[in-house]
Design an enzyme around this catalytic site. Structure first.
Site, short mmCIF file in Angstrom:
data_model
loop_
_atom_site.label_atom_id
_atom_site.label_comp_id
_atom_site.label_asym_id
_atom_site.label_seq_id
_atom_site.Cartn_x
_atom_site.Cartn_y
_atom_site.Cartn_z
N ASP A 1 1.13 -1.18 0.16
CA ASP A 1 -0.10 0.14 -0.03
C ASP A 1 0.86 1.00 0.04
O ASP A 1 2.06 1.00 0.38
CB ASP A 1 -0.84 0.10 1.20
N ASP B 1 -0.36 4.94 0.93
CA ASP B 1 -0.42 6.07 2.09
C ASP B 1 -0.36 5.41 3.52
O ASP B 1 -0.98 4.42 3.67
CB ASP B 1 -1.69 6.75 1.91
MG LIG Z 1 -2.80 2.97 3.41
#
Ligand SMILES: [Mg+2]
Length: 175
Positions: A7, A9
């Site tokens: 991922d 962020d």
């Molecule tokens: Mg995230």
């Protein structure tokens, strides 16, 4: 070779760090980092904040959440297929900035393995490293939870706190 999806962020990029600064600068709102969720703001403000993060450059200058991520991902990429999976559909204005940010910080990754998606259940890698519990729930491989204040209660997934721990988890590669 096994595959790992990562991922962006709050696993690679410090989105909350920038959001905190811009809430103060543009809206004069001070929020503790611990529980900074746009949906917890007043509705009118949340709407304006959402417009702000949709500005084309907003995601371009995020800081690395953990600078060790660069060296660890480089090393992992010699033993695993590395994919980047970001729920960019949540913020459609962010696509180009996120793409350029990845190229700048992780030039050794293959852009053909960048996945800009919505629900990560379509990501069929062996592992997913994410801070979002909902994404790990729908993911069908083995989910690894990147520890953040908003997921501290969660106990169903293996938890990591930083990129050094991710290295220890995945290397050396077990036969
Ligand atoms: Mg995230």
């Amino acid at each position: 070779m096994k595959s790992i999806a990562v991922d962006m962020d709050m696993v690679l990029a410090d989105f909350v760090g920038k959001l905190r600064v811009s809430l103060k600068e543009r809206f004069n709102i001070t929020v503790a980092t611990d529980n900074l969720q746009i949906r917890n703001l007043q509705p009118e403000i949340a709407k304006e904040v959402f417009m702000m993060i949709n500005e084309p450059d907003y995601f371009r200058d995020l800081k690395l959440l953990d600078p060790n991520a660069v060296a660890v991902l480089k090393e992992l990429s010699e033993h695993y297929e590395i994919y980047i999976a970001t729920a960019a559909m949540d913020v459609p204005g962010s696509f180009k900035a996120k793409y350029e940010w990845l190229l700048e910080h992780f030039p050794f990754l293959d852009p053909q393995r960048f996945i800009f998606c919505g629900n990560k259940k379509v990501v069929k890698t062996d592992f997913l490293i994410d801070d979002n519990v909902r994404q790990l729930e729908s993911f069908t491989g083995e989910g690894i939870l990147y520890s953040q204040p908003n997921n501290i209660q969660e106990t169903r997934f293996k938890r990591v706190h930083n990129w050094k721990e991710i290295r220890e988890l995945f290397l050396p590669v077990k036969a």
